[in-house]
Design a protein around this motif. Sequence first.
Motif, PDB file in Angstrom:
ATOM      1  N   VAL A  34      -7.897 -38.390 -43.480  1.00 15.69           N
ATOM      2  CA  VAL A  34      -7.057 -37.832 -44.545  1.00 15.69           C
ATOM      3  C   VAL A  34      -7.251 -36.321 -44.569  1.00 15.69           C
ATOM      4  O   VAL A  34      -8.377 -35.832 -44.719  1.00 15.69           O
ATOM      5  CB  VAL A  34      -7.403 -38.445 -45.915  1.00 15.69           C
ATOM      6  CG1 VAL A  34      -6.636 -37.728 -47.025  1.00 15.69           C
ATOM      7  CG2 VAL A  34      -7.086 -39.937 -45.931  1.00 15.69           C
ATOM      8  N   ILE A  35      -6.157 -35.589 -44.405  1.00 18.11           N
ATOM      9  CA  ILE A  35      -6.170 -34.124 -44.435  1.00 18.11           C
ATOM     10  C   ILE A  35      -5.653 -33.698 -45.802  1.00 18.11           C
ATOM     11  O   ILE A  35      -4.495 -33.955 -46.154  1.00 18.11           O
ATOM     12  CB  ILE A  35      -5.290 -33.553 -43.304  1.00 18.11           C
ATOM     13  CG1 ILE A  35      -5.782 -34.063 -41.940  1.00 18.11           C
ATOM     14  CG2 ILE A  35      -5.282 -32.022 -43.343  1.00 18.11           C
ATOM     15  CD1 ILE A  35      -4.768 -33.903 -40.817  1.00 18.11           C
ATOM     16  N   CYS A  36      -6.506 -33.078 -46.590  1.00 18.69           N
ATOM     17  CA  CYS A  36      -6.146 -32.732 -47.967  1.00 18.69           C
ATOM     18  C   CYS A  36      -6.832 -31.420 -48.355  1.00 18.69           C
ATOM     19  O   CYS A  36      -7.722 -30.946 -47.650  1.00 18.69           O
ATOM     20  CB  CYS A  36      -6.554 -33.864 -48.912  1.00 18.69           C
ATOM     21  SG  CYS A  36      -8.325 -34.217 -48.949  1.00 18.69           S
ATOM     22  N   GLN A  44     -16.669 -30.537 -47.508  1.00 21.72           N
ATOM     23  CA  GLN A  44     -15.595 -30.189 -46.577  1.00 21.72           C
ATOM     24  C   GLN A  44     -15.180 -31.399 -45.718  1.00 21.72           C
ATOM     25  O   GLN A  44     -13.998 -31.696 -45.579  1.00 21.72           O
ATOM     26  CB  GLN A  44     -16.028 -29.048 -45.666  1.00 21.72           C
ATOM     27  CG  GLN A  44     -14.866 -28.328 -44.990  1.00 21.72           C
ATOM     28  CD  GLN A  44     -14.309 -27.196 -45.829  1.00 21.72           C
ATOM     29  OE1 GLN A  44     -15.069 -26.423 -46.407  1.00 21.72           O
ATOM     30  NE2 GLN A  44     -12.994 -27.088 -45.919  1.00 21.72           N
ATOM     31  N   ILE A  45     -16.157 -32.079 -45.147  1.00 19.39           N
ATOM     32  CA  ILE A  45     -15.886 -33.252 -44.315  1.00 19.39           C
ATOM     33  C   ILE A  45     -16.836 -34.369 -44.729  1.00 19.39           C
ATOM     34  O   ILE A  45     -18.053 -34.154 -44.827  1.00 19.39           O
ATOM     35  CB  ILE A  45     -16.080 -32.946 -42.807  1.00 19.39           C
ATOM     36  CG1 ILE A  45     -15.170 -31.801 -42.361  1.00 19.39           C
ATOM     37  CG2 ILE A  45     -15.801 -34.196 -41.958  1.00 19.39           C
ATOM     38  CD1 ILE A  45     -15.434 -31.321 -40.937  1.00 19.39           C
ATOM     39  N   ARG A  55     -11.180 -31.860 -45.508  1.00 26.11           N
ATOM     40  CA  ARG A  55     -10.614 -30.991 -46.546  1.00 26.11           C
ATOM     41  C   ARG A  55     -10.432 -29.583 -45.990  1.00 26.11           C
ATOM     42  O   ARG A  55     -11.359 -29.010 -45.412  1.00 26.11           O
ATOM     43  CB  ARG A  55     -11.510 -30.999 -47.779  1.00 26.11           C
ATOM     44  CG  ARG A  55     -11.604 -32.389 -48.426  1.00 26.11           C
ATOM     45  CD  ARG A  55     -12.307 -32.376 -49.767  1.00 26.11           C
ATOM     46  NE  ARG A  55     -12.299 -33.694 -50.360  1.00 26.11           N
ATOM     47  CZ  ARG A  55     -13.296 -34.588 -50.259  1.00 26.11           C
ATOM     48  NH1 ARG A  55     -14.386 -34.260 -49.574  1.00 26.11           N
ATOM     49  NH2 ARG A  55     -13.202 -35.764 -50.836  1.00 26.11           N
ATOM     50  N   ILE A  56      -9.238 -29.054 -46.193  1.00 28.51           N
ATOM     51  CA  ILE A  56      -8.873 -27.777 -45.582  1.00 28.51           C
ATOM     52  C   ILE A  56      -8.893 -26.653 -46.609  1.00 28.51           C
ATOM     53  O   ILE A  56      -8.727 -26.871 -47.800  1.00 28.51           O
ATOM     54  CB  ILE A  56      -7.484 -27.867 -44.896  1.00 28.51           C
ATOM     55  CG1 ILE A  56      -6.404 -28.286 -45.901  1.00 28.51           C
ATOM     56  CG2 ILE A  56      -7.537 -28.850 -43.738  1.00 28.51           C
ATOM     57  CD1 ILE A  56      -4.991 -28.326 -45.332  1.00 28.51           C
ATOM     58  N   GLY A  57      -9.088 -25.421 -46.108  1.00 29.13           N
ATOM     59  CA  GLY A  57      -9.112 -24.265 -46.989  1.00 29.13           C
ATOM     60  C   GLY A  57     -10.402 -24.203 -47.787  1.00 29.13           C
ATOM     61  O   GLY A  57     -11.410 -24.810 -47.441  1.00 29.13           O
ATOM     62  N   LYS A  58     -10.344 -23.470 -48.890  1.00 29.19           N
ATOM     63  CA  LYS A  58     -11.525 -23.303 -49.732  1.00 29.19           C
ATOM     64  C   LYS A  58     -11.085 -23.060 -51.174  1.00 29.19           C
ATOM     65  O   LYS A  58     -10.213 -22.231 -51.433  1.00 29.19           O
ATOM     66  CB  LYS A  58     -12.361 -22.120 -49.231  1.00 29.19           C
ATOM     67  CG  LYS A  58     -13.748 -22.048 -49.843  1.00 29.19           C
ATOM     68  CD  LYS A  58     -14.566 -20.944 -49.193  1.00 29.19           C
ATOM     69  CE  LYS A  58     -15.972 -20.899 -49.777  1.00 29.19           C
ATOM     70  NZ  LYS A  58     -16.782 -19.817 -49.192  1.00 29.19           N
ATOM     71  N   ASN A  59     -11.674 -23.805 -52.090  1.00 33.15           N
ATOM     72  CA  ASN A  59     -11.409 -23.627 -53.524  1.00 33.15           C
ATOM     73  C   ASN A  59      -9.909 -23.620 -53.853  1.00 33.15           C
ATOM     74  O   ASN A  59      -9.398 -22.694 -54.480  1.00 33.15           O
ATOM     75  CB  ASN A  59     -12.071 -22.343 -54.032  1.00 33.15           C
ATOM     76  CG  ASN A  59     -13.586 -22.403 -53.946  1.00 33.15           C
ATOM     77  OD1 ASN A  59     -14.165 -23.484 -53.914  1.00 33.15           O
ATOM     78  ND2 ASN A  59     -14.227 -21.249 -53.889  1.00 33.15           N
TER      79      ASN A  59
END
Length: 404
Positions: A34-36, A44-45, A55-59
């Motif tokens: 799941v990419i969210c 993060q992973i 999980r992509i990006g930050k905050n």
Amino acid sequence: MSYIGMVVDASYPNDIRVRKEADALVAADKKVIVICPHRKNEVQIETINGVTVYRIGKNYSNFKKGILDIFESVFNVNPFFYFGIKKALIKYKIEYLHIHDLPLAGTGYLFKSRVKEIILDLHENYPEALKTWFSWKKNHLIKFKNFLFMNPKLWSKKERKYCLKYKNIICVVEEMKQKLVSNFDIDPSKLIVISNQEKKEFALNFKNEVLQNVINPDSFSITYVGGFGPHRGLDTAIKAMPEIVKSIKNAKLFLIGKGSTDVEEQLKNIVKENQMEKYVDFVGYRPFTEVSTIMKKSTVNIIPHKANEHTNNTIPHKLFQIMMSKSLLLVSSCKPLKRIVEKYDSGLVFKADDFNDFTKKILMIYKNKKLLEIKTENAYKAVMDEGENWDEESIKLVKFYNNL
């Protein structure tokens, strides 16, 4: 073994539909990632019940989401998700991209040549939802932004465009499938309906009662559980209360959940206008272990949605949850709600957005509660024995991927 990559602009595992689909595929020996978005304090992973969460990006925040929504609206691509998916494809061997909901359809389509197949999963009639979601907004700047970039006509064009481009589309209810076929002349063979039922084991939540201080056994409790919004029809239930309490002195409306500041203010104003402060309780959030007991102990659980092209083309998870609780169910005449309740004689239906008919049905329940208990048995039987459960619905999703 390659992955099925599910892409969703929501927290995981909080998104119930995505979680159920991912879990069902993992249970069928598929690999799922799941990419969210990555929100504050999240890992993060990680792996959750066999599902890899990337999980992509930050905050990620609602403000960032709002800016990205504008970019997507204008350019048909969300750069945050575009580069996030790109990184995931480099890091993992992803064979299929399963794009959740219309706003990410354009971004997902850009990877058509990078994977074996792309799939579009429509949770709802998104263009029509835009008409109702923001109708109670008061901030003029936000209203202007929504008029320019979240315009239903604009998004209806996007819906048509990408439903024609994608070879495989998952719809949440039969009504949504028929809407796409009739409005856009979509080939029915590329549409599959996978709905929002619950697993049979979910019924175990109602076996073990927990302490709760919401429902008083001496009250005639009318309970709503879920998010608050203009389309939810909570104003209809509130407006019905003055007539209801004339005949049912101990009646009380419990609203379990939350909404935006504008929505809650609007609902509280309706309560004040009708002088129903003593009879309407804004409970707020409760943990689901407590909510299941509240559902079970309530005299009647309601789903009072307004009937429009949004609500007529989606279905809430809580319909099937209430059916499992063996408590009485009152729904509005939204097409999917009405269809299921009448098919199994599993509750009562009132005319959507009609507080007089809502009142009439509540008084009917008050006078005939014992006679109506057969409907709760019918509801339970429908979800446990007659196929209205995720155990059987998820088989369609697994077969779909096996056929791909």
